[in-house]
Write a protein that holds these residues in place. Structure first.
Motif, PDB file in Angstrom:
ATOM      1  N   GLU A   1       0.848  -1.188   0.000  1.00 28.90           N
ATOM      2  CA  GLU A   1       0.000   0.000   0.000  1.00 28.90           C
ATOM      3  C   GLU A   1       0.882   1.235   0.000  1.00 28.90           C
ATOM      4  OE1 GLU A   1      -0.972   0.317   4.756  1.00 28.90           O
ATOM      5  OE2 GLU A   1      -2.144  -1.101   3.549  1.00 28.90           O
ATOM      6  N   PHE A   2       0.400   2.297  -0.612  1.00 24.94           N
ATOM      7  CA  PHE A   2       1.156   3.542  -0.598  1.00 24.94           C
ATOM      8  C   PHE A   2       0.227   4.719  -0.838  1.00 24.94           C
ATOM      9  CE2 PHE A   2       1.706   1.972  -5.014  1.00 24.94           C
ATOM     10  CZ  PHE A   2       1.193   3.041  -5.733  1.00 24.94           C
ATOM     11  N   THR A   3       0.743   5.912  -0.557  1.00 25.59           N
ATOM     12  CA  THR A   3      -0.022   7.151  -0.693  1.00 25.59           C
ATOM     13  C   THR A   3       0.754   8.142  -1.531  1.00 25.59           C
ATOM     14  OG1 THR A   3      -1.094   6.851   1.456  1.00 25.59           O
ATOM     15  CG2 THR A   3      -1.101   9.076   0.536  1.00 25.59           C
ATOM     16  N   ILE A   4       0.054   8.828  -2.434  1.00 22.70           N
ATOM     17  CA  ILE A   4       0.661   9.845  -3.291  1.00 22.70           C
ATOM     18  C   ILE A   4       0.016  11.191  -2.981  1.00 22.70           C
ATOM     19  CG2 ILE A   4       0.804  10.680  -5.679  1.00 22.70           C
ATOM     20  CD1 ILE A   4       1.057   7.809  -6.590  1.00 22.70           C
TER      21      ILE A   4
ATOM     22  N   LEU B   1      -5.385  15.588  -8.155  1.00 21.85           N
ATOM     23  CA  LEU B   1      -4.652  14.526  -7.461  1.00 21.85           C
ATOM     24  C   LEU B   1      -3.941  15.103  -6.228  1.00 21.85           C
ATOM     25  CD1 LEU B   1      -4.024  11.465  -7.783  1.00 21.85           C
ATOM     26  CD2 LEU B   1      -1.879  12.131  -8.887  1.00 21.85           C
ATOM     27  N   LYS B   2      -4.733  15.667  -5.328  1.00 26.11           N
ATOM     28  CA  LYS B   2      -4.139  16.227  -4.113  1.00 26.11           C
ATOM     29  C   LYS B   2      -3.588  15.111  -3.231  1.00 26.11           C
ATOM     30  CE  LYS B   2      -7.122  20.315  -3.995  1.00 26.11           C
ATOM     31  NZ  LYS B   2      -8.173  21.027  -3.230  1.00 26.11           N
ATOM     32  N   ALA B   3      -4.351  14.026  -3.107  1.00 21.70           N
ATOM     33  CA  ALA B   3      -3.895  12.868  -2.337  1.00 21.70           C
ATOM     34  C   ALA B   3      -4.684  11.646  -2.762  1.00 21.70           C
ATOM     35  CB  ALA B   3      -4.053  13.114  -0.840  1.00 21.70           C
ATOM     36  N   ILE B   4      -4.004  10.514  -2.855  1.00 23.48           N
ATOM     37  CA  ILE B   4      -4.678   9.263  -3.201  1.00 23.48           C
ATOM     38  C   ILE B   4      -3.906   8.119  -2.557  1.00 23.48           C
ATOM     39  CG2 ILE B   4      -3.420   8.929  -5.393  1.00 23.48           C
ATOM     40  CD1 ILE B   4      -6.128   7.850  -6.532  1.00 23.48           C
ATOM     41  N   SER B   5      -4.634   7.195  -1.925  1.00 22.93           N
ATOM     42  CA  SER B   5      -4.024   6.054  -1.244  1.00 22.93           C
ATOM     43  C   SER B   5      -4.502   4.760  -1.888  1.00 22.93           C
ATOM     44  CB  SER B   5      -4.393   6.055   0.249  1.00 22.93           C
ATOM     45  OG  SER B   5      -3.886   7.201   0.890  1.00 22.93           O
ATOM     46  N   PHE B   6      -3.580   3.817  -2.010  1.00 22.42           N
ATOM     47  CA  PHE B   6      -3.894   2.540  -2.640  1.00 22.42           C
ATOM     48  C   PHE B   6      -3.583   1.388  -1.699  1.00 22.42           C
ATOM     49  CE2 PHE B   6      -2.688   5.463  -6.056  1.00 22.42           C
ATOM     50  CZ  PHE B   6      -3.812   5.387  -6.854  1.00 22.42           C
ATOM     51  N   ARG B   7      -4.328   0.320  -1.856  1.00 22.62           N
ATOM     52  CA  ARG B   7      -4.082  -0.916  -1.121  1.00 22.62           C
ATOM     53  C   ARG B   7      -4.019  -2.067  -2.118  1.00 22.62           C
ATOM     54  NH1 ARG B   7      -8.840  -3.364  -1.617  1.00 22.62           N
ATOM     55  NH2 ARG B   7     -10.700  -2.053  -1.795  1.00 22.62           N
ATOM     56  N   ALA B   8      -3.603  -3.229  -1.631  1.00 19.65           N
ATOM     57  CA  ALA B   8      -3.500  -4.425  -2.478  1.00 19.65           C
ATOM     58  C   ALA B   8      -2.759  -4.114  -3.774  1.00 19.65           C
ATOM     59  CB  ALA B   8      -4.884  -4.993  -2.778  1.00 19.65           C
ATOM     60  N   VAL B   9      -1.660  -3.377  -3.644  1.00 20.47           N
ATOM     61  CA  VAL B   9      -0.901  -2.969  -4.823  1.00 20.47           C
ATOM     62  C   VAL B   9      -0.150  -4.165  -5.397  1.00 20.47           C
ATOM     63  CG1 VAL B   9       0.992  -1.524  -5.645  1.00 20.47           C
ATOM     64  CG2 VAL B   9      -0.649  -0.608  -4.006  1.00 20.47           C
ATOM     65  N   ARG B  10      -0.293  -4.340  -6.688  1.00 17.04           N
ATOM     66  CA  ARG B  10       0.466  -5.366  -7.414  1.00 17.04           C
ATOM     67  C   ARG B  10       1.255  -4.663  -8.511  1.00 17.04           C
ATOM     68  NH1 ARG B  10      -1.516 -10.636  -6.740  1.00 17.04           N
ATOM     69  NH2 ARG B  10      -0.695 -11.227  -8.775  1.00 17.04           N
TER      70      ARG B  10
ATOM     71  N   VAL C   1       1.594  -1.159 -12.691  1.00 15.47           N
ATOM     72  CA  VAL C   1       1.122  -1.089 -11.301  1.00 15.47           C
ATOM     73  C   VAL C   1      -0.402  -1.053 -11.278  1.00 15.47           C
ATOM     74  CG1 VAL C   1       1.289   0.159  -9.118  1.00 15.47           C
ATOM     75  CG2 VAL C   1       3.183   0.276 -10.761  1.00 15.47           C
ATOM     76  N   GLU C   2      -0.985  -1.780 -10.334  1.00 18.77           N
ATOM     77  CA  GLU C   2      -2.440  -1.711 -10.149  1.00 18.77           C
ATOM     78  C   GLU C   2      -2.752  -1.774  -8.658  1.00 18.77           C
ATOM     79  OE1 GLU C   2      -3.789  -6.374 -10.584  1.00 18.77           O
ATOM     80  OE2 GLU C   2      -3.879  -5.085 -12.369  1.00 18.77           O
ATOM     81  N   GLY C   3      -3.843  -1.136  -8.268  1.00 19.95           N
ATOM     82  CA  GLY C   3      -4.219  -1.123  -6.858  1.00 19.95           C
ATOM     83  C   GLY C   3      -5.619  -0.573  -6.663  1.00 19.95           C
ATOM     84  N   GLY C   4      -6.184  -0.852  -5.511  1.00 22.63           N
ATOM     85  CA  GLY C   4      -7.514  -0.358  -5.168  1.00 22.63           C
ATOM     86  C   GLY C   4      -7.422   0.923  -4.363  1.00 22.63           C
ATOM     87  N   VAL C   5      -8.326   1.859  -4.621  1.00 28.59           N
ATOM     88  CA  VAL C   5      -8.303   3.158  -3.957  1.00 28.59           C
ATOM     89  C   VAL C   5      -8.913   3.059  -2.558  1.00 28.59           C
ATOM     90  CG1 VAL C   5      -9.100   5.536  -4.045  1.00 28.59           C
ATOM     91  CG2 VAL C   5      -8.413   4.376  -6.148  1.00 28.59           C
TER      92      VAL C   5
END
Length: 367
Positions: A232-235, A242-251, A274-278
């Motif tokens: 998981e990570f946050t941008i 795109l002020k902030a977006i967090s992802f989980r289950a990143v592959r 890269v793919e992930g859920g928001v």
């Protein structure tokens, strides 16, 4: 009957003879964490933490026995520390090697070599660089963690299993140290406001620490370092969409392509898928509409741009943490590689990152 009595007597004698090899738990000191710091005159300060069996803990206030000494080598330190405890010190349960940053910058392979030669030490033992003194960290008592050494080990294993950080163990470090196409790395930990936190990644040139990747860039480092199956990570950016977006289950998948440019020099292209859920999104776009594609493009561009920045930091310090040298080496013959000043070539080699990001889902909320 007499034969049975004789056999019984022999059996008892055999059992009595085996008693010399008994290892009673209360009499053994299992080193859980070993911390090493630089000492004057090129010596080594060693600090070890050994869990205490409950009946030896004083009023339940302490559960570790801590010993410290200054010596020329880890084995000499172990011999000196053995004279200061009633227990037999053994190395078979070491979970973490902690290296102070001053020692890491000085170089410490000669000490690691000692543990690689010891068959009782697991090659899966975690390697950690401390932002400060390693012995001071495990000697401290933190309000929220009664056993500091055990907490650090569990913290590392949790992050390794989540793939939030690359796994750094004695095996990975020694493997990359001996490979002339990649440099080793180690997780960094520091003390922060009477607590312990992972602060980044230490990058090495051979066995000397030369740079630190801060925590905010660790997710980029992980994407460039290995394929991810979770994470998981946050941008965060200044873009209104795109002020902030967090992802989980990143592959993610990484592919490195080496080619020769028009000038005849080698160039590298790193392709990231890269793919992930928001998990969280702060911005003006609507993810449930066609604007989702624009957000995916913004994330892709952001990762590509920031990843190049991380690579340029490593190139400036002439440390090849991502193993680009292995790919260049595969393009050359043995004689050509041996004659190549790889660090000089690497520091000037053009490296491009191409990221393709896909948003798997964005939750049950439709904006």
């Amino acid at each position: 009957m007499r034969r049975f009595a004789i056999l019984t007597a022999i059996f008892c004698l055999l059992l009595a003879g085996c008693s010399q090899d008994q290892r009673i738990l209360e009499r053994i000191g299992y080193i859980e964490t070993a911390a090493f710091d630089a000492a004057p005159e090129n010596k080594l300060k060693a600090t070890i933490s050994m869990p205490l069996v409950t009946q030896f803990a004083k009023d339940g206030k302490t559960t570790d026995e801590l010993l410290e000494t200054v010596s020329n080598s880890p084995k000499e330190a172990k011999s000196a520390l053995a004279l200061r405890t009633s227990r037999i010190i053994v190395s078979g349960q070491i979970r973490t090697f902690m290296i102070g940053d001053a020692l890491a910058r000085r170089g410490f392979w000669q000490y690691i070599d000692t543990f690689l030669r010891d068959p009782s030490v697991s090659i899966r033992t975690a390697m950690v660089v401390i932002d400060g003194e390693a012995g001071k960290i495990i000697s401290q008592e933190y309000p929220r963690h009664t056993k500091t050494a055990n907490y650090i080990n569990k913290l590392l294993q949790k992050e390794f299993n989540k793939q939030s950080t690359p796994r750094t163990s004695l095996y990975e470090f020694s493997r990359d140290y001996h490979d002339d196409g990649i440099d080793p790395i180690a997780i960094m930990i520091k003390e922060q406001e009477k607590d312990i936190t992972i602060s980044g990644i230490a990058t090495f040139r051979e066995d000397r620490m030369v740079a630190k990747i801060p925590w905010k860039d660790v997710y980029l480092f992980s994407l460039l370092y290995q394929n991810l199956k979770q994470g998981e990570f946050t941008i965060t950016t200044d873009n209104p969409d795109l002020k902030a977006i967090s992802f989980r289950a990143v592959r993610s998948k990484r592919r490195i392509v080496i080619s020769k440019g028009s000038s005849g020099g080698y160039e590298a292209d790193i392709y990231l898928k890269v793919e992930g859920g928001v998990d969280e999104y702060i911005g003006d776009a609507k993810l449930s509409s066609a604007e989702r594609t624009r957000v995916e493009k913004l994330v892709s561009e952001h990762i590509s741009h920031e990843a190049v920045r991380v690579i340029q930091t490593l190139q400036h310090n002439r440390t090849d943490s991502f193993g680009l040298g292995k790919y260049v080496r595969n393009k050359m013959g043995y004689a050509e590689w041996e004659q190549t000043d790889w660090r000089e070539m690497y520091s000037e080699m053009p490296v491009r990152v191409h990221c393709s990001f896909f948003m798997k889902n964005f939750g049950t909320y439709f904006d």
